[in-house]
Write a protein that holds these residues in place. Structure first.
Motif, mmCIF file in Angstrom:
data_model
loop_
_atom_site.group_PDB
_atom_site.id
_atom_site.type_symbol
_atom_site.label_atom_id
_atom_site.label_comp_id
_atom_site.label_asym_id
_atom_site.label_seq_id
_atom_site.Cartn_x
_atom_site.Cartn_y
_atom_site.Cartn_z
ATOM 1 N N ASP A 23 0.847 -1.200 0.000
ATOM 2 C CA ASP A 23 0.000 0.000 0.000
ATOM 3 C C ASP A 23 0.874 1.237 0.000
ATOM 4 O O ASP A 23 2.113 1.147 0.067
ATOM 5 C CB ASP A 23 -0.912 -0.014 1.229
ATOM 6 C CG ASP A 23 -2.186 0.772 1.037
ATOM 7 O OD1 ASP A 23 -3.110 0.594 1.853
ATOM 8 O OD2 ASP A 23 -2.262 1.570 0.082
ATOM 9 N N LEU A 24 0.226 2.368 -0.064
ATOM 10 C CA LEU A 24 0.875 3.664 0.120
ATOM 11 C C LEU A 24 0.749 4.031 1.597
ATOM 12 O O LEU A 24 -0.362 4.021 2.154
ATOM 13 C CB LEU A 24 0.203 4.716 -0.747
ATOM 14 C CG LEU A 24 0.597 6.180 -0.507
ATOM 15 C CD1 LEU A 24 2.073 6.394 -0.824
ATOM 16 C CD2 LEU A 24 -0.282 7.100 -1.337
ATOM 17 N N VAL A 25 1.879 4.355 2.213
ATOM 18 C CA VAL A 25 1.866 4.662 3.645
ATOM 19 C C VAL A 25 2.803 5.838 3.911
ATOM 20 O O VAL A 25 3.779 6.045 3.174
ATOM 21 C CB VAL A 25 2.279 3.418 4.463
ATOM 22 C CG1 VAL A 25 3.708 2.990 4.151
ATOM 23 C CG2 VAL A 25 2.090 3.631 5.952
ATOM 24 N N ARG A 26 2.485 6.600 4.928
ATOM 25 C CA ARG A 26 3.335 7.748 5.282
ATOM 26 C C ARG A 26 4.587 7.288 6.030
ATOM 27 O O ARG A 26 4.582 6.235 6.692
ATOM 28 C CB ARG A 26 2.557 8.720 6.158
ATOM 29 C CG ARG A 26 1.407 9.399 5.462
ATOM 30 C CD ARG A 26 0.689 10.353 6.404
ATOM 31 N NE ARG A 26 -0.488 10.959 5.797
ATOM 32 C CZ ARG A 26 -0.463 12.074 5.068
ATOM 33 N NH1 ARG A 26 0.685 12.707 4.866
ATOM 34 N NH2 ARG A 26 -1.573 12.559 4.559
ATOM 35 N N PRO A 27 5.648 8.062 5.976
ATOM 36 C CA PRO A 27 6.846 7.731 6.765
ATOM 37 C C PRO A 27 6.501 7.556 8.233
ATOM 38 O O PRO A 27 5.716 8.320 8.796
ATOM 39 C CB PRO A 27 7.752 8.940 6.531
ATOM 40 C CG PRO A 27 7.342 9.457 5.193
ATOM 41 C CD PRO A 27 5.852 9.253 5.125
ATOM 42 N N GLY A 28 7.089 6.532 8.824
ATOM 43 C CA GLY A 28 6.800 6.207 10.210
ATOM 44 C C GLY A 28 5.654 5.239 10.380
ATOM 45 O O GLY A 28 5.427 4.721 11.486
ATOM 46 N N GLY A 29 4.933 4.971 9.323
ATOM 47 C CA GLY A 29 3.789 4.078 9.389
ATOM 48 C C GLY A 29 4.183 2.610 9.370
ATOM 49 O O GLY A 29 5.370 2.265 9.328
ATOM 50 N N SER A 30 3.157 1.766 9.383
ATOM 51 C CA SER A 30 3.358 0.321 9.416
ATOM 52 C C SER A 30 2.518 -0.371 8.351
ATOM 53 O O SER A 30 1.455 0.134 7.963
ATOM 54 C CB SER A 30 2.958 -0.236 10.797
ATOM 55 O OG SER A 30 3.759 0.288 11.826
ATOM 56 N N LEU A 31 2.989 -1.513 7.923
ATOM 57 C CA LEU A 31 2.262 -2.390 7.021
ATOM 58 C C LEU A 31 2.593 -3.826 7.388
ATOM 59 O O LEU A 31 3.685 -4.096 7.897
ATOM 60 C CB LEU A 31 2.643 -2.162 5.557
ATOM 61 C CG LEU A 31 2.072 -0.967 4.809
ATOM 62 C CD1 LEU A 31 2.688 -0.914 3.409
ATOM 63 C CD2 LEU A 31 0.571 -1.024 4.732
ATOM 64 N N ARG A 32 1.655 -4.722 7.089
ATOM 65 C CA ARG A 32 1.954 -6.146 7.202
ATOM 66 C C ARG A 32 1.705 -6.805 5.851
ATOM 67 O O ARG A 32 0.583 -6.778 5.331
ATOM 68 C CB ARG A 32 1.105 -6.830 8.277
ATOM 69 C CG ARG A 32 1.560 -8.269 8.520
ATOM 70 C CD ARG A 32 0.820 -8.953 9.634
ATOM 71 N NE ARG A 32 -0.499 -9.428 9.213
ATOM 72 C CZ ARG A 32 -1.177 -10.396 9.830
ATOM 73 N NH1 ARG A 32 -0.645 -10.986 10.892
ATOM 74 N NH2 ARG A 32 -2.361 -10.757 9.409
ATOM 75 N N LEU A 33 2.752 -7.379 5.308
ATOM 76 C CA LEU A 33 2.642 -8.127 4.065
ATOM 77 C C LEU A 33 2.359 -9.587 4.380
ATOM 78 O O LEU A 33 2.868 -10.125 5.371
ATOM 79 C CB LEU A 33 3.928 -8.010 3.254
ATOM 80 C CG LEU A 33 4.417 -6.596 2.932
ATOM 81 C CD1 LEU A 33 5.666 -6.675 2.047
ATOM 82 C CD2 LEU A 33 3.350 -5.764 2.302
ATOM 83 N N SER A 34 1.573 -10.208 3.517
ATOM 84 C CA SER A 34 1.266 -11.625 3.652
ATOM 85 C C SER A 34 1.673 -12.358 2.390
ATOM 86 O O SER A 34 1.584 -11.807 1.287
ATOM 87 C CB SER A 34 -0.235 -11.842 3.888
ATOM 88 O OG SER A 34 -0.663 -11.219 5.075
ATOM 89 N N CYS A 35 2.089 -13.594 2.556
ATOM 90 C CA CYS A 35 2.440 -14.461 1.434
ATOM 91 C C CYS A 35 1.722 -15.784 1.655
ATOM 92 O O CYS A 35 2.101 -16.566 2.529
ATOM 93 C CB CYS A 35 3.942 -14.662 1.377
ATOM 94 S SG CYS A 35 4.479 -15.916 0.184
ATOM 95 N N ALA A 36 0.682 -16.009 0.867
ATOM 96 C CA ALA A 36 -0.079 -17.254 0.973
ATOM 97 C C ALA A 36 0.538 -18.290 0.047
ATOM 98 O O ALA A 36 0.660 -18.054 -1.161
ATOM 99 C CB ALA A 36 -1.536 -17.007 0.600
ATOM 100 N N ALA A 37 0.912 -19.416 0.626
ATOM 101 C CA ALA A 37 1.569 -20.471 -0.133
ATOM 102 C C ALA A 37 0.633 -21.645 -0.354
ATOM 103 O O ALA A 37 -0.187 -21.977 0.499
ATOM 104 C CB ALA A 37 2.825 -20.934 0.598
ATOM 105 N N SER A 38 0.759 -22.269 -1.510
ATOM 106 C CA SER A 38 -0.005 -23.476 -1.810
ATOM 107 C C SER A 38 0.849 -24.394 -2.658
ATOM 108 O O SER A 38 1.861 -23.980 -3.219
ATOM 109 C CB SER A 38 -1.312 -23.118 -2.528
ATOM 110 O OG SER A 38 -1.048 -22.462 -3.748
ATOM 111 N N GLY A 39 0.428 -25.645 -2.732
ATOM 112 C CA GLY A 39 1.179 -26.605 -3.520
ATOM 113 C C GLY A 39 1.979 -27.543 -2.633
ATOM 114 O O GLY A 39 1.648 -27.772 -1.484
#
Length: 115
Positions: free
Chosen positions: A10-26
């Protein structure tokens, strides 16, 4: 074969937070490496966080103390919690799985840090 799908960029301001997810299958085996890489325009791809096949966790110096990699085995999902984001963290972030001599990559998710 292993399929990886990232989300959470996403677009986030400096100092902000994000959580990325990686869904795996197979066909995911017990031994292997999980990692998050990133690539900014006109820069080489950089490995930022890794869970090794011995369950050690390694961070690049550029994100140490701000980013946290984790894995939910039951959901077959790998996360990257990013706090204290800086403009220089702007990049496309890729999930990586290495196992049995093979390498698998997700399609990437865009993180933009800007005021």
């Amino acid at each position: 074969q292993v399929q990886l799908v990232e989300s959470g960029g996403d677009l986030v301001r400096p100092g902000g937070s994000l959580r990325l997810s990686c869904a795996a299958s197979g066909s995911i085996f017990g031994l292997g490496t999980w990692a998050w890489f990133r690539q900014a325009p006109d820069k080489q791809r950089e490995e930022v966080a890794t869970i090794t096949n011995t369950k050690s966790i390694i961070y690049s110096e550029s994100v140490k103390g701000r980013f946290t990699i984790s894995r939910d085995s039951a959901r077959q999902t790998v996360y990257l919690q990013m706090n204290g984001l800086k403009p220089e963290d702007t990049a496309t972030y890729y999930c990586f799985r290495g196992q049995v001599g093979n390498e698998y990559w997700g399609q990437g998710t865009q993180v933009t840090v800007s005021s």
